[in-house]
Scaffold this motif. Structure first.
Motif, short mmCIF file in Angstrom:
data_model
loop_
_atom_site.label_atom_id
_atom_site.label_comp_id
_atom_site.label_asym_id
_atom_site.label_seq_id
_atom_site.Cartn_x
_atom_site.Cartn_y
_atom_site.Cartn_z
N LYS A 1 0.87 -1.20 -0.07
CA LYS A 1 0.02 0.12 0.14
C LYS A 1 0.91 1.33 -0.05
CE LYS A 1 -2.57 -1.31 3.83
NZ LYS A 1 -3.72 -1.04 4.68
N TYR A 2 2.04 1.01 0.74
CA TYR A 2 2.94 2.32 0.86
C TYR A 2 3.70 2.48 -0.45
CZ TYR A 2 6.84 4.95 2.13
OH TYR A 2 8.03 6.05 2.43
N LEU A 3 4.05 1.61 -1.12
CA LEU A 3 4.85 1.74 -2.37
C LEU A 3 4.01 1.94 -3.44
CD1 LEU A 3 7.25 -1.62 -2.24
CD2 LEU A 3 7.77 0.89 -1.48
N LEU A 4 2.81 1.31 -3.68
CA LEU A 4 2.02 1.55 -4.86
C LEU A 4 0.85 2.60 -4.48
CD1 LEU A 4 1.98 -2.32 -5.98
CD2 LEU A 4 3.44 -0.36 -6.63
N ASN A 5 0.85 3.04 -3.28
CA ASN A 5 -0.16 4.24 -3.29
C ASN A 5 -1.49 3.63 -3.18
OD1 ASN A 5 0.36 7.09 -2.74
ND2 ASN A 5 1.67 6.80 -4.09
N PHE A 6 -2.03 2.52 -2.54
CA PHE A 6 -3.52 2.40 -2.74
C PHE A 6 -3.86 2.16 -1.37
CE2 PHE A 6 -3.38 -2.40 -1.79
CZ PHE A 6 -2.11 -2.62 -2.49
N GLY A 7 -5.19 2.37 -1.07
CA GLY A 7 -5.79 2.17 0.49
C GLY A 7 -5.30 3.22 1.47
N GLN A 8 -5.00 2.47 2.67
CA GLN A 8 -4.57 3.37 3.48
C GLN A 8 -3.26 2.79 4.44
OE1 GLN A 8 -7.66 4.57 6.54
NE2 GLN A 8 -6.42 3.80 8.19
N VAL A 9 -2.28 3.59 4.49
CA VAL A 9 -1.08 2.78 5.19
C VAL A 9 -1.28 3.19 6.71
CG1 VAL A 9 1.37 3.13 5.53
CG2 VAL A 9 0.29 3.41 3.13
N THR A 10 -1.49 2.01 7.38
CA THR A 10 -1.74 1.84 8.77
C THR A 10 -0.48 2.32 9.70
OG1 THR A 10 -3.57 0.47 8.57
CG2 THR A 10 -2.65 0.71 10.74
N ARG A 11 -0.51 3.31 10.30
CA ARG A 11 0.94 3.64 11.11
C ARG A 11 1.21 2.51 12.10
NH1 ARG A 11 1.49 9.64 10.49
NH2 ARG A 11 1.57 9.66 8.27
N TYR A 12 0.15 1.97 12.81
CA TYR A 12 0.41 0.95 14.06
C TYR A 12 -0.78 -0.10 13.77
CZ TYR A 12 1.25 -1.65 18.37
OH TYR A 12 1.37 -2.77 19.40
N LEU A 13 -0.42 -1.31 13.59
CA LEU A 13 -1.33 -2.12 13.75
C LEU A 13 -1.02 -3.32 14.82
CD1 LEU A 13 -3.88 -3.72 12.45
CD2 LEU A 13 -2.53 -4.18 10.37
N GLY A 14 -1.84 -3.78 15.75
CA GLY A 14 -1.48 -4.73 16.51
C GLY A 14 -2.45 -6.11 16.14
N TYR A 15 -1.98 -7.20 16.80
CA TYR A 15 -2.56 -8.48 16.44
C TYR A 15 -2.67 -9.33 17.84
CZ TYR A 15 -3.37 -13.32 14.72
OH TYR A 15 -4.03 -14.56 14.86
N SER A 16 -3.95 -9.59 18.20
CA SER A 16 -4.01 -10.27 19.49
C SER A 16 -4.76 -11.64 19.16
CB SER A 16 -4.46 -9.66 20.64
OG SER A 16 -4.60 -10.42 21.67
N SER A 17 -3.99 -12.90 19.08
CA SER A 17 -4.37 -13.90 18.33
C SER A 17 -5.68 -14.56 19.37
CB SER A 17 -3.62 -14.90 17.89
OG SER A 17 -2.94 -15.67 19.10
N LEU A 18 -5.44 -14.43 20.44
CA LEU A 18 -6.40 -14.98 21.46
C LEU A 18 -7.66 -14.62 21.32
CD1 LEU A 18 -4.12 -15.53 24.63
CD2 LEU A 18 -4.45 -16.97 22.94
N THR A 19 -7.88 -13.24 21.47
CA THR A 19 -9.28 -12.47 21.18
C THR A 19 -9.65 -12.14 19.68
OG1 THR A 19 -8.24 -10.68 22.00
CG2 THR A 19 -9.25 -12.00 23.69
N ASP A 20 -8.39 -12.45 18.93
CA ASP A 20 -8.70 -11.74 17.35
C ASP A 20 -9.07 -10.38 17.26
OD1 ASP A 20 -7.95 -13.88 16.01
OD2 ASP A 20 -10.25 -14.71 15.82
N PHE A 21 -8.15 -9.63 18.26
CA PHE A 21 -8.30 -8.03 18.25
C PHE A 21 -7.05 -7.45 17.58
CE2 PHE A 21 -7.29 -4.46 21.30
CZ PHE A 21 -8.31 -3.64 20.71
N PHE A 22 -7.56 -6.32 16.78
CA PHE A 22 -6.49 -5.74 15.62
C PHE A 22 -6.55 -4.31 16.28
CE2 PHE A 22 -7.72 -9.64 13.32
CZ PHE A 22 -6.16 -10.02 12.79
#
Ligand code: ATP
Ligand code: ZN
Length: 290
Positions: free
Chosen positions: A232-253
């Motif tokens: 997304k950053y290189l090809l300029n599409f969508g929104q580049v997310t500054r910080y994205l977390g992933y917690s698999s136990l609760t599927d929380f992003f």
């Protein structure tokens, strides 16, 4: 190397036609531009090797690979490396596999520790072109320790180079990715991790004979999030997310923006923050006048 043309017409055997479909479907304006992009991947372990493979299959122009370690049989719970490659350096083994997957990608491997004095200089020189500006479009941090991340942070502040940090927790069930734009977002030293803030030496946490957990799933997911944000950053599409977390136990992003810290412990960072603010203010003034 000569930039290969990707054709949208040949659908059967050309792997690029499925990528070019992104353009036909209006997601990406000019997918071909990926052939002109250079990415440095630092740390070719559980996350970095998979990220490098994804970029290779996407047809990236050039990959710079950094690691000092060798492939071990103990790494086989992760993706990418094979038992036959045990004993080879990770950079050498990765270059071999990636060239086999897509020979159009120019691959440079650097078997070195980026945190030594010599390694720091060599790492910085390797991403610089003749006149001292950066020759890479993005640096991906896929290392597993604080010292190496601080080294990447320092080199990227000095080069004013945007980079993306990634990490997987010691219990293997959560992870994150974070974009660092010198002066504009928090740098890695702006918000020290809790362990460092509380003054505990990281090395005392890594007990002898006690190994951290790791899962191919979490590492693969974090690599996927990292490379998706990279595309997304290189090809300029969508929104580049500054910080994205992933917690698999609760599927929380969770997502967030981390503001730069004016009192950052890195001496360069506040100067870059001020420069960014000046640029931002003058752009605002121009916009207000027109
Ligand atoms: P584990 O420590 O769990 O056995 P690992 O060392 O392979 O696994 P990963 O998280 O899979 O760790 O990958 C991190 C990668 O980053 C490793 O391949 C490691 O060699 C590399 N790395 C860490 N620090 C540096 C450094 N200072 N210079 C170069 N490569 C580094
Ligand atoms: Zn900072």
């Amino acid at each position: 190397p000569k930039v290969k043309e990707m054709s949208a017409e040949v659908v059967d055997s050309n792997p690029y036609s499925r990528l070019m479909a992104l353009q036909r479907m209006g997601i990406v304006k000019d997918y071909q531009r990926i052939r002109e992009k250079t990415i440095a991947v630092v740390g070719i372990g559980g996350v970095g090797s998979v990220a490098a493979e994804m970029l290779t299959r996407c047809g990236i122009g050039r990959l710079l690979l950094y690691d000092y370690d060798k492939v071990e049989l103990a790494n086989m719970n992760r993706l990418f490396f094979r038992p036959k490659q045990a004993g080879m350096t990770k950079t050498e083994a990765a270059a071999q596999t990636l060239r086999g997957i897509n020979p159009d990608v120019a691959i440079e491997s650097f078997t070195m520790n980026i945190t030594t004095l010599q390694g720091f200089d060599a790492f910085k020189a390797s991403i610089s072109d003749g006149d001292g500006t950066s020759r890479v479009d993005l640096v991906l941090s896929c290392v597993d320790n604080y010292e190496a991340r601080m080294t990447i942070n320092q080199v990227c502040l000095e080069m004013e180079q945007t980079w993306m940090e990634s990490g997987v927790s010691e219990d293997a069930v959560s992870g994150h990715i974070q974009v660092v734009i010198p002066g504009e977002t928090a740098c890695f030293a702006c918000v020290p991790p809790l362990v460092v803030a509380s003054g505990i030496d990281e090395r005392t946490l890594k007990r002898e004979g006690v190994c951290a957990a790791s899962l191919p799933t979490t590492m693969g997911i974090i690599a996927g999030l990292l490379v998706q944000n990279t595309l997304k950053y290189l090809l300029n599409f969508g929104q580049v997310t500054r910080y994205l977390g992933y917690s698999s136990l609760t599927d929380f992003f969770p997502t967030m923006d981390i503001k730069p810290n004016p009192g950052c412990s890195n001496r360069l960072c506040p100067k870059l923050q001020a420069a960014f603010q000046r640029r931002y203010n003058s752009e605002e003034a121009v916009a207000a006048r027109s």
